[in-house]
Design a protein around this motif. Structure first.
Motif, PDB file in Angstrom:
ATOM      1  N   UNK A 178       1.059  -1.123   0.114  1.00 54.00           N
ATOM      2  CA  UNK A 178       0.219   0.312  -0.167  1.00 54.00           C
ATOM      3  C   UNK A 178       0.550   1.253  -0.021  1.00 54.00           C
ATOM      4  N   UNK A 179       0.443   2.473  -0.413  1.00 58.31           N
ATOM      5  CA  UNK A 179       0.553   3.426  -0.646  1.00 58.31           C
ATOM      6  C   UNK A 179      -0.261   4.734   0.625  1.00 58.31           C
ATOM      7  N   UNK A 180       0.584   5.120   1.062  1.00 56.05           N
ATOM      8  CA  UNK A 180      -0.789   6.342   1.310  1.00 56.05           C
ATOM      9  C   UNK A 180       0.215   7.446   2.287  1.00 56.05           C
ATOM     10  N   UNK A 181      -0.669   8.404   1.848  1.00 56.01           N
ATOM     11  CA  UNK A 181      -0.443  10.188   1.599  1.00 56.01           C
ATOM     12  C   UNK A 181      -1.493  10.856   2.425  1.00 56.01           C
ATOM     13  N   UNK A 182      -0.118  12.316   2.994  1.00 54.66           N
ATOM     14  CA  UNK A 182      -1.375  13.353   2.974  1.00 54.66           C
ATOM     15  C   UNK A 182      -0.614  14.334   4.134  1.00 54.66           C
ATOM     16  N   UNK A 183      -2.273  14.941   2.732  1.00 55.71           N
ATOM     17  CA  UNK A 183      -1.394  16.212   2.389  1.00 55.71           C
ATOM     18  C   UNK A 183      -1.450  17.316   4.270  1.00 55.71           C
ATOM     19  N   UNK A 184      -2.295  16.783   5.068  1.00 53.23           N
ATOM     20  CA  UNK A 184      -2.494  17.277   6.230  1.00 53.23           C
ATOM     21  C   UNK A 184      -2.434  16.146   7.208  1.00 53.23           C
ATOM     22  N   UNK A 185      -2.041  16.181   8.174  1.00 47.42           N
ATOM     23  CA  UNK A 185      -2.271  14.949   9.320  1.00 47.42           C
ATOM     24  C   UNK A 185      -2.040  15.822  11.006  1.00 47.42           C
ATOM     25  N   UNK A 186      -2.785  15.583  11.980  1.00 44.22           N
ATOM     26  CA  UNK A 186      -2.626  15.448  13.098  1.00 44.22           C
ATOM     27  C   UNK A 186      -2.584  14.184  13.624  1.00 44.22           C
ATOM     28  N   UNK A 187      -1.471  14.281  14.624  1.00 44.63           N
ATOM     29  CA  UNK A 187      -1.403  12.690  14.827  1.00 44.63           C
ATOM     30  C   UNK A 187      -2.110  12.131  16.332  1.00 44.63           C
ATOM     31  N   UNK A 188      -1.982  13.520  16.230  1.00 45.13           N
ATOM     32  CA  UNK A 188      -3.352  12.816  17.911  1.00 45.13           C
ATOM     33  C   UNK A 188      -4.825  12.151  17.858  1.00 45.13           C
TER      34      UNK A 188
END
Length: 378
Positions: A178-188
């Motif tokens: 799998x390939x996972x992409x995110x332009x903005x991520x809140x780790x919480x």
């Protein structure tokens, strides 16, 4: 041909829901049965309020069961389905299914299934999540005993994600790339707020019965007041272990690298190790993570100010350093509102021993020592 009325029946349908008695339901069918009653060919339709599922094909009875058929739903508005159909918290969106199914025997896992599953503008509501999953978009292609995840995108609050990949051996022990992409991520959002979380359950299931390799890239991210960018890592899951390695990223002009290895036993506390290497990141950034105005610690420490940084502000004169720790359970990490000695869930916090090692090539200074550092304005 005929019609089978199920309105007065109470039915339990796995992964779908429990139909109560009195809920309108019927099955209509039309076809041809062979003289020896071993082969039926025709079509059938399941009729519910606001939903009609049509199928056609052949069914073989007798010593060995066989099926060769097709199921086509057309667009289904999930918001208008009967209340007893749950679909795992999926509350809204448009679902379409087109499948061709062929197999022999009673073990459906040996059957071959090809076709498509499509979901547009999906909405998932789960009380264990920090917010609803919105704009859920799925395009899944089923190919015999595998699948191609063409695209899966969704948004939770200000966090977005896009996934694609391939699944092999779907009905035995799946192997997922799998390939996972995110332009903005809140780790919480990924950290459990209680004893269990949907993410924890999913990771344990994957670790127990699946092999997964995923590459992850995040353009911008945050955890409380700690900001980072250009984060990337590789995730390996299998044989009860979660291994996140090749972690690299940037924060406030500095660099971050590390690795996380966790044992994920089903329904039991996790146990693992985490290592982190930081360079050029202000120390104050880490005290913000715990919501405190002072920091205490003990042990042998390195990371003395480098000579070329003597003219920089005190909170920036930190050399490259490596930190390693042993975590008995990630769910016992202390949130900002935890009482002294507790983990935020009313439980005593387990002791964590850390080894603050010096950077290679640096002389150890001070030996074992205790230090206390207050934030400006404390």
């Amino acid at each position: 041909q005929g019609e089978l009325g199920l309105t007065d029946a109470k039915l339990t349908l796995p992964s779908i829901g429990e139909k109560p008695a009195g809920a309108p339901t019927s099955i209509t069918f039309e076809g041809t049965l062979s003289r020896d009653a071993t082969l039926w060919a025709g079509q059938a339709e399941v009729v519910l309020p606001s939903l009609r599922l049509a199928a056609k094909g052949k069914m073989q009875f007798g010593a060995q069961f066989g099926l060769d058929g097709a199921l086509v739903t057309g667009p289904i508005s999930l918001a208008t389905l009967p209340d007893w159909i749950t679909l795992g918290g999926l509350e809204g969106g448009t679902l379409e299914i087109s499948l061709d199914i062929k197999g022999q025997g009673k073990d459906w896992r040996t059957w071959q299934t090809t076709g498509w599953v499509a979901l547009t503008n999906g909405l998932v509501i789960d009380k264990r999540l920090d917010g609803p999953v919105k704009d859920l978009y799925l395009r899944l292609k089923l190919v015999r005993n595998g699948a191609e995840l063409k695209r899966l995108t969704f948004r939770v609050n200000d966090t977005d994600a896009s996934l694609s990949g391939v699944i092999r051996n779907l009905h035995t022990k799946p192997t997922i790339t799998m390939k996972v992409e995110s332009s903005q991520l809140d780790v919480d959002l990924l950290i459990p707020k209680g004893a269990r979380s949907p993410l924890r359950d999913m990771l344990e299931t994957l670790a127990e019965s699946t092999r997964l390799v995923a590459t992850v890239s995040v353009d911008r991210g945050m955890y409380k007041q700690f900001l980072f960018s250009n984060l990337s890592c590789r995730i390996n899951i299998g044989d009860g272990v979660l291994d996140v390695d090749r972690i690299t990223g940037q924060s406030d002009g500095g660099n971050i690298a590390g690795r996380l290895v966790m044992q994920m036993p089903k329904q039991n506390p996790a146990d693992g190790e985490v290592s982190v290497r930081i360079a050029g990141v202000p120390f104050e950034e880490f005290t913000h993570l715990f919501g405190v105005k002072e920091h205490r610690g003990s042990g042998s420490s390195g990371g003395l100010p480098q000579p070329e940084r003597e003219n920089e502000p005190p909170d920036r004169r930190w050399a490259d350093s490596a930190v390693q720790g042993h975590l008995e359970d990630l769910e016992h990490l202390e949130p900002p509102d935890a009482a002294p000695g507790e983990n935020g869930f009313g439980e005593r916090r387990p002791a964590v021993r850390q080894d603050h090692s010096r950077h290679p090539g640096q002389e150890r200074s001070g030996g074992n020592r205790e230090y206390r550092r207050e934030q400006p304005g404390a």
